[in-house]
Scaffold this motif. Sequence first.
Motif, PDB file in Angstrom:
ATOM      1  N   ALA A  71       8.031 -54.940  49.244  1.00  0.00           N
ATOM      2  CA  ALA A  71       8.506 -53.894  48.329  1.00  0.00           C
ATOM      3  C   ALA A  71       8.187 -54.220  46.867  1.00  0.00           C
ATOM      4  N   ARG A  72       8.011 -55.500  46.569  1.00  0.00           N
ATOM      5  CA  ARG A  72       7.678 -55.892  45.187  1.00  0.00           C
ATOM      6  C   ARG A  72       6.186 -55.756  44.905  1.00  0.00           C
ATOM      7  N   ARG A 116       7.373 -42.958  48.599  1.00  0.00           N
ATOM      8  CA  ARG A 116       8.779 -43.347  48.796  1.00  0.00           C
ATOM      9  C   ARG A 116       8.955 -43.619  50.287  1.00  0.00           C
ATOM     10  N   THR A 161       4.310 -53.093  45.904  1.00  0.00           N
ATOM     11  CA  THR A 161       3.870 -51.696  45.808  1.00  0.00           C
ATOM     12  C   THR A 161       4.464 -50.961  44.610  1.00  0.00           C
ATOM     13  N   VAL A 162       5.557 -51.487  44.062  1.00  0.00           N
ATOM     14  CA  VAL A 162       6.309 -50.713  43.073  1.00  0.00           C
ATOM     15  C   VAL A 162       5.510 -50.456  41.790  1.00  0.00           C
ATOM     16  N   THR A 180      13.533 -50.573  44.256  1.00  0.00           N
ATOM     17  CA  THR A 180      12.718 -50.981  45.407  1.00  0.00           C
ATOM     18  C   THR A 180      13.271 -52.263  46.009  1.00  0.00           C
ATOM     19  N   THR A 220       7.838 -47.093  46.334  1.00  0.00           N
ATOM     20  CA  THR A 220       9.038 -47.902  46.570  1.00  0.00           C
ATOM     21  C   THR A 220       9.348 -47.964  48.059  1.00  0.00           C
ATOM     22  N   ILE A 221       9.972 -49.059  48.454  1.00  0.00           N
ATOM     23  CA  ILE A 221      10.375 -49.231  49.855  1.00  0.00           C
ATOM     24  C   ILE A 221      11.807 -49.758  49.855  1.00  0.00           C
ATOM     25  N   ASN A 222      12.699 -48.987  50.445  1.00  0.00           N
ATOM     26  CA  ASN A 222      14.114 -49.366  50.486  1.00  0.00           C
ATOM     27  C   ASN A 222      14.674 -49.129  51.880  1.00  0.00           C
TER      28      ASN A 222
END
Length: 259
Positions: free
Chosen positions: A168-169, A134, A171-172, A244, A177-179
Amino acid sequence: MQLGIEGRHALVCASSKGLGRACAESLAREGCQLTLVARTESTLHATAQAIRAATGVQVTAVVADITTPAGRGLVLQACPQPDILVTNAGGPPPGDFHDWTREDWLAALDANMLTPIELIKATVDGMVARRFGRIVNITSSAVKAPIDVLGLSNGARAGLTGFVAGIARKTVAHNVTINNLLPGPFDTDRLRGNAAKAASHSGRTLEQELEQRRQANPAGRFGTPAEFGDACAFLCSAQAGFITGQNLLMDGGAFPGVL
Ligand code: NAP
Protein backbone atom coordinates in the motif's frame (compact mmCIF):
# COMPACT_ATOMS: atom_id res chain seq x y z
CA MET A 1 -20.27 15.73 0.60
CA GLN A 2 -19.63 14.80 -3.02
CA LEU A 3 -17.10 11.96 -3.20
CA GLY A 4 -15.75 12.91 -6.62
CA ILE A 5 -16.04 9.43 -8.16
CA GLU A 6 -18.96 9.91 -10.54
CA GLY A 7 -18.38 7.86 -13.71
CA ARG A 8 -15.61 5.76 -12.13
CA HIS A 9 -15.87 2.03 -12.76
CA ALA A 10 -16.12 -0.11 -9.62
CA LEU A 11 -15.65 -3.87 -9.53
CA VAL A 12 -17.37 -5.11 -6.37
CA CYS A 13 -16.90 -8.81 -5.61
CA ALA A 14 -19.37 -11.06 -3.79
CA SER A 15 -21.97 -8.34 -4.10
CA SER A 16 -25.45 -9.79 -4.55
CA LYS A 17 -26.09 -9.64 -0.80
CA GLY A 18 -24.78 -8.36 2.49
CA LEU A 19 -21.74 -6.14 2.82
CA GLY A 20 -20.66 -6.43 -0.82
CA ARG A 21 -24.10 -5.35 -2.02
CA ALA A 22 -24.10 -2.44 0.42
CA CYS A 23 -20.73 -1.25 -0.94
CA ALA A 24 -22.10 -1.49 -4.48
CA GLU A 25 -25.21 0.50 -3.53
CA SER A 26 -23.19 3.27 -1.89
CA LEU A 27 -20.85 3.52 -4.87
CA ALA A 28 -23.82 3.56 -7.26
CA ARG A 29 -25.36 6.46 -5.32
CA GLU A 30 -22.11 8.34 -6.02
CA GLY A 31 -22.54 7.67 -9.73
CA CYS A 32 -20.05 4.82 -10.20
CA GLN A 33 -20.66 2.27 -12.94
CA LEU A 34 -20.61 -1.20 -11.46
CA THR A 35 -19.53 -4.74 -12.17
CA LEU A 36 -21.12 -7.09 -9.66
CA VAL A 37 -20.15 -10.72 -9.00
CA ALA A 38 -21.80 -13.64 -7.24
CA ARG A 39 -22.43 -17.33 -7.89
CA THR A 40 -26.23 -17.43 -7.72
CA GLU A 41 -27.64 -15.97 -10.94
CA SER A 42 -31.14 -15.14 -9.70
CA THR A 43 -30.01 -13.15 -6.64
CA LEU A 44 -27.28 -11.39 -8.56
CA HIS A 45 -29.57 -10.28 -11.38
CA ALA A 46 -32.23 -9.13 -8.92
CA THR A 47 -29.62 -7.01 -7.09
CA ALA A 48 -28.24 -5.59 -10.34
CA GLN A 49 -31.75 -4.63 -11.46
CA ALA A 50 -32.61 -3.06 -8.10
CA ILE A 51 -29.46 -0.89 -8.19
CA ARG A 52 -30.10 0.17 -11.79
CA ALA A 53 -33.68 1.11 -10.93
CA ALA A 54 -32.67 3.04 -7.80
CA THR A 55 -29.70 4.96 -9.23
CA GLY A 56 -29.71 4.78 -13.02
CA VAL A 57 -26.06 3.70 -13.17
CA GLN A 58 -24.76 1.07 -15.57
CA VAL A 59 -24.49 -2.33 -13.84
CA THR A 60 -22.87 -5.43 -15.35
CA ALA A 61 -23.56 -8.68 -13.52
CA VAL A 62 -21.08 -11.56 -13.80
CA VAL A 63 -22.13 -14.96 -12.47
CA ALA A 64 -18.87 -16.45 -11.24
CA ASP A 65 -17.07 -18.00 -8.30
CA ILE A 66 -14.51 -15.29 -7.54
CA THR A 67 -12.31 -17.77 -5.66
CA THR A 68 -11.47 -19.78 -8.80
CA PRO A 69 -9.07 -18.79 -11.61
CA ALA A 70 -11.86 -19.40 -14.16
CA GLY A 71 -14.27 -17.18 -12.21
CA ARG A 72 -11.73 -14.39 -11.89
CA GLY A 73 -11.00 -14.74 -15.62
CA LEU A 74 -14.67 -14.11 -16.46
CA VAL A 75 -14.85 -11.15 -14.10
CA LEU A 76 -11.68 -9.51 -15.40
CA GLN A 77 -12.84 -10.06 -18.98
CA ALA A 78 -16.02 -8.12 -18.15
CA CYS A 79 -14.14 -5.45 -16.22
CA PRO A 80 -10.45 -5.39 -17.16
CA GLN A 81 -9.70 -1.86 -15.93
CA PRO A 82 -11.61 -0.95 -12.79
CA ASP A 83 -10.86 2.35 -11.06
CA ILE A 84 -12.23 0.94 -7.82
CA LEU A 85 -11.86 -2.65 -6.61
CA VAL A 86 -13.73 -4.00 -3.61
CA THR A 87 -12.55 -7.53 -2.83
CA ASN A 88 -14.87 -9.83 -0.95
CA ALA A 89 -15.90 -13.49 -0.79
CA GLY A 90 -17.79 -15.71 1.58
CA GLY A 91 -16.07 -16.34 4.89
CA PRO A 92 -14.81 -19.78 5.93
CA PRO A 93 -17.03 -21.94 8.17
CA PRO A 94 -16.55 -21.94 11.94
CA GLY A 95 -15.18 -25.06 13.63
CA ASP A 96 -12.50 -26.67 15.75
CA PHE A 97 -8.94 -26.45 14.46
CA HIS A 98 -8.37 -30.14 15.24
CA ASP A 99 -10.79 -31.00 12.44
CA TRP A 100 -9.35 -28.77 9.71
CA THR A 101 -7.47 -30.53 6.93
CA ARG A 102 -4.92 -29.13 4.51
CA GLU A 103 -7.78 -28.87 1.97
CA ASP A 104 -9.82 -26.76 4.40
CA TRP A 105 -6.87 -24.44 4.89
CA LEU A 106 -6.21 -24.15 1.16
CA ALA A 107 -9.88 -23.29 0.52
CA ALA A 108 -9.76 -20.55 3.16
CA LEU A 109 -6.48 -19.17 1.85
CA ASP A 110 -7.84 -19.22 -1.71
CA ALA A 111 -11.01 -17.36 -0.77
CA ASN A 112 -9.79 -14.83 1.75
CA MET A 113 -6.13 -14.25 0.95
CA LEU A 114 -5.06 -15.37 -2.53
CA THR A 115 -8.18 -14.22 -4.41
CA PRO A 116 -7.82 -10.58 -3.28
CA ILE A 117 -4.09 -10.73 -4.01
CA GLU A 118 -4.72 -12.07 -7.54
CA LEU A 119 -7.35 -9.37 -8.19
CA ILE A 120 -5.00 -6.65 -6.95
CA LYS A 121 -2.20 -8.04 -9.12
CA ALA A 122 -4.47 -7.98 -12.18
CA THR A 123 -5.72 -4.41 -11.71
CA VAL A 124 -3.26 -2.28 -9.76
CA ASP A 125 -0.78 -1.55 -12.56
CA GLY A 126 -3.55 -0.07 -14.71
CA MET A 127 -4.66 2.10 -11.80
CA VAL A 128 -1.10 3.33 -11.33
CA ALA A 129 -0.81 4.12 -15.04
CA ARG A 130 -4.11 6.07 -14.95
CA ARG A 131 -3.13 7.77 -11.68
CA PHE A 132 -6.31 6.87 -9.85
CA GLY A 133 -7.20 3.73 -7.96
CA ARG A 134 -9.00 2.75 -4.79
CA ILE A 135 -8.80 -0.80 -3.48
CA VAL A 136 -10.79 -1.85 -0.43
CA ASN A 137 -10.56 -5.38 0.93
CA ILE A 138 -13.42 -6.56 3.11
CA THR A 139 -11.70 -8.56 5.85
CA SER A 140 -12.92 -8.98 9.44
CA SER A 141 -12.63 -7.67 12.98
CA ALA A 142 -11.00 -11.07 13.57
CA VAL A 143 -7.81 -9.55 12.14
CA LYS A 144 -7.52 -7.42 15.30
CA ALA A 145 -9.27 -9.73 17.76
CA PRO A 146 -9.15 -13.35 16.53
CA ILE A 147 -12.28 -15.42 17.13
CA ASP A 148 -11.34 -18.98 18.15
CA VAL A 149 -13.97 -20.83 16.12
CA LEU A 150 -13.09 -18.78 13.03
CA GLY A 151 -9.44 -19.88 12.93
CA LEU A 152 -9.52 -20.41 9.16
CA SER A 153 -10.62 -16.80 8.74
CA ASN A 154 -8.13 -15.47 11.33
CA GLY A 155 -5.23 -17.10 9.52
CA ALA A 156 -6.17 -16.29 5.92
CA ARG A 157 -7.10 -12.68 6.61
CA ALA A 158 -3.94 -12.06 8.63
CA GLY A 159 -1.97 -13.16 5.56
CA LEU A 160 -3.83 -10.71 3.32
CA THR A 161 -3.37 -7.92 5.87
CA GLY A 162 0.39 -8.42 5.92
CA PHE A 163 0.56 -8.42 2.13
CA VAL A 164 -1.48 -5.22 1.85
CA ALA A 165 0.68 -3.44 4.43
CA GLY A 166 3.67 -4.13 2.21
CA ILE A 167 2.31 -2.84 -1.09
CA ALA A 168 0.00 0.00 0.00
CA ARG A 169 2.98 2.33 0.49
CA LYS A 170 4.27 1.66 -3.02
CA THR A 171 1.13 2.74 -4.89
CA VAL A 172 -0.03 5.80 -2.98
CA ALA A 173 2.36 8.19 -4.77
CA HIS A 174 0.36 7.35 -7.91
CA ASN A 175 -2.97 8.15 -6.23
CA VAL A 176 -3.73 4.46 -5.76
CA THR A 177 -4.69 3.51 -2.22
CA ILE A 178 -5.20 0.08 -0.70
CA ASN A 179 -7.06 -0.30 2.59
CA ASN A 180 -8.90 -2.98 4.53
CA LEU A 181 -12.35 -2.58 6.08
CA LEU A 182 -12.84 -4.81 9.12
CA PRO A 183 -16.49 -5.61 9.89
CA GLY A 184 -17.57 -6.56 13.37
CA PRO A 185 -21.17 -7.81 13.63
CA PHE A 186 -23.27 -6.58 10.71
CA ASP A 187 -26.82 -7.66 10.14
CA THR A 188 -26.46 -9.87 7.08
CA ASP A 189 -27.47 -13.39 6.05
CA ARG A 190 -24.06 -14.64 7.14
CA LEU A 191 -24.42 -13.24 10.65
CA ARG A 192 -27.93 -14.70 10.95
CA GLY A 193 -26.76 -18.07 9.60
CA ASN A 194 -23.93 -18.26 12.14
CA ALA A 195 -26.30 -17.19 14.92
CA ALA A 196 -28.81 -19.88 13.90
CA LYS A 197 -26.07 -22.54 14.15
CA ALA A 198 -25.06 -21.26 17.60
CA ALA A 199 -28.71 -21.19 18.71
CA SER A 200 -29.24 -24.80 17.65
CA HIS A 201 -26.33 -25.83 19.93
CA SER A 202 -27.24 -23.63 22.90
CA GLY A 203 -30.96 -24.34 23.01
CA ARG A 204 -31.80 -20.63 22.67
CA THR A 205 -34.15 -19.38 19.97
CA LEU A 206 -32.61 -17.50 17.08
CA GLU A 207 -34.09 -14.23 18.35
CA GLN A 208 -32.64 -14.84 21.84
CA GLU A 209 -29.25 -15.56 20.31
CA LEU A 210 -29.39 -12.40 18.18
CA GLU A 211 -30.48 -10.26 21.12
CA GLN A 212 -27.66 -11.60 23.29
CA ARG A 213 -25.19 -10.68 20.55
CA ARG A 214 -26.67 -7.20 20.14
CA GLN A 215 -26.42 -6.56 23.87
CA ALA A 216 -22.82 -7.84 23.94
CA ASN A 217 -21.84 -4.97 21.65
CA PRO A 218 -21.19 -1.51 23.16
CA ALA A 219 -23.59 -0.04 20.60
CA GLY A 220 -26.34 -2.42 21.74
CA ARG A 221 -27.03 -3.35 18.14
CA PHE A 222 -25.56 -4.78 14.96
CA GLY A 223 -24.11 -2.54 12.29
CA THR A 224 -26.26 -1.96 9.23
CA PRO A 225 -24.88 -2.91 5.82
CA ALA A 226 -25.62 0.66 4.66
CA GLU A 227 -23.22 2.04 7.30
CA PHE A 228 -20.55 -0.31 6.01
CA GLY A 229 -21.21 0.58 2.37
CA ASP A 230 -20.91 4.31 3.02
CA ALA A 231 -17.57 3.85 4.83
CA CYS A 232 -16.36 1.86 1.84
CA ALA A 233 -17.50 4.60 -0.55
CA PHE A 234 -15.60 7.20 1.46
CA LEU A 235 -12.39 5.13 1.28
CA CYS A 236 -12.98 5.04 -2.49
CA SER A 237 -13.51 8.79 -2.73
CA ALA A 238 -11.30 11.37 -4.38
CA GLN A 239 -10.83 12.90 -0.91
CA ALA A 240 -9.33 9.69 0.55
CA GLY A 241 -6.12 9.74 -1.49
CA PHE A 242 -3.94 10.24 1.62
CA ILE A 243 -5.34 7.18 3.42
CA THR A 244 -3.55 3.95 2.57
CA GLY A 245 -2.44 0.75 4.26
CA GLN A 246 -5.05 1.18 6.98
CA ASN A 247 -7.24 -1.36 8.74
CA LEU A 248 -10.49 0.44 9.53
CA LEU A 249 -12.39 -1.42 12.22
CA MET A 250 -16.20 -1.03 12.20
CA ASP A 251 -17.45 -2.91 15.23
CA GLY A 252 -19.53 -0.55 17.36
CA GLY A 253 -16.60 -0.26 19.77
CA ALA A 254 -16.37 -3.97 20.58
CA PHE A 255 -12.56 -4.03 20.31
CA PRO A 256 -11.46 -2.63 23.67
CA GLY A 257 -7.90 -1.53 22.80
CA VAL A 258 -6.62 2.03 22.41
CA LEU A 259 -5.03 1.38 19.00
P1 NAP B 1 -23.50 -12.66 3.05
O1 NAP B 1 -24.60 -11.77 3.52
O2 NAP B 1 -23.64 -14.13 3.21
O3 NAP B 1 -23.24 -12.31 1.50
C1 NAP B 1 -22.20 -12.97 0.82
C2 NAP B 1 -22.19 -12.51 -0.64
O4 NAP B 1 -21.02 -13.03 -1.25
C3 NAP B 1 -23.36 -13.05 -1.45
O5 NAP B 1 -23.68 -12.10 -2.44
C4 NAP B 1 -22.78 -14.32 -2.07
O6 NAP B 1 -23.51 -14.70 -3.22
C5 NAP B 1 -21.37 -13.82 -2.39
N1 NAP B 1 -20.35 -14.87 -2.49
C6 NAP B 1 -20.01 -15.76 -1.51
N2 NAP B 1 -19.03 -16.56 -1.96
C7 NAP B 1 -18.74 -16.16 -3.23
C8 NAP B 1 -17.83 -16.62 -4.21
N3 NAP B 1 -17.02 -17.66 -3.98
N4 NAP B 1 -17.79 -15.99 -5.41
C9 NAP B 1 -18.62 -14.94 -5.66
N5 NAP B 1 -19.49 -14.47 -4.77
C10 NAP B 1 -19.58 -15.08 -3.57
O7 NAP B 1 -22.10 -12.31 3.78
P2 NAP B 1 -21.60 -10.94 4.47
O8 NAP B 1 -22.07 -10.93 5.87
O9 NAP B 1 -21.88 -9.80 3.57
O10 NAP B 1 -20.02 -11.22 4.55
C11 NAP B 1 -19.11 -10.76 3.56
C12 NAP B 1 -17.71 -11.03 4.08
O11 NAP B 1 -17.50 -10.28 5.28
C13 NAP B 1 -17.43 -12.50 4.42
O12 NAP B 1 -16.13 -12.84 4.06
C14 NAP B 1 -17.59 -12.53 5.92
O13 NAP B 1 -16.84 -13.56 6.52
C15 NAP B 1 -17.04 -11.17 6.30
N6 NAP B 1 -17.53 -10.73 7.62
C16 NAP B 1 -18.85 -10.49 7.83
C17 NAP B 1 -19.27 -10.09 9.09
C18 NAP B 1 -20.73 -9.81 9.38
O14 NAP B 1 -21.06 -9.54 10.54
N7 NAP B 1 -21.61 -9.84 8.45
C19 NAP B 1 -18.34 -9.95 10.14
C20 NAP B 1 -17.00 -10.20 9.88
C21 NAP B 1 -16.60 -10.59 8.61
P3 NAP B 1 -23.51 -16.24 -3.76
O15 NAP B 1 -23.61 -17.10 -2.53
O16 NAP B 1 -24.66 -16.31 -4.67
O17 NAP B 1 -22.19 -16.42 -4.46
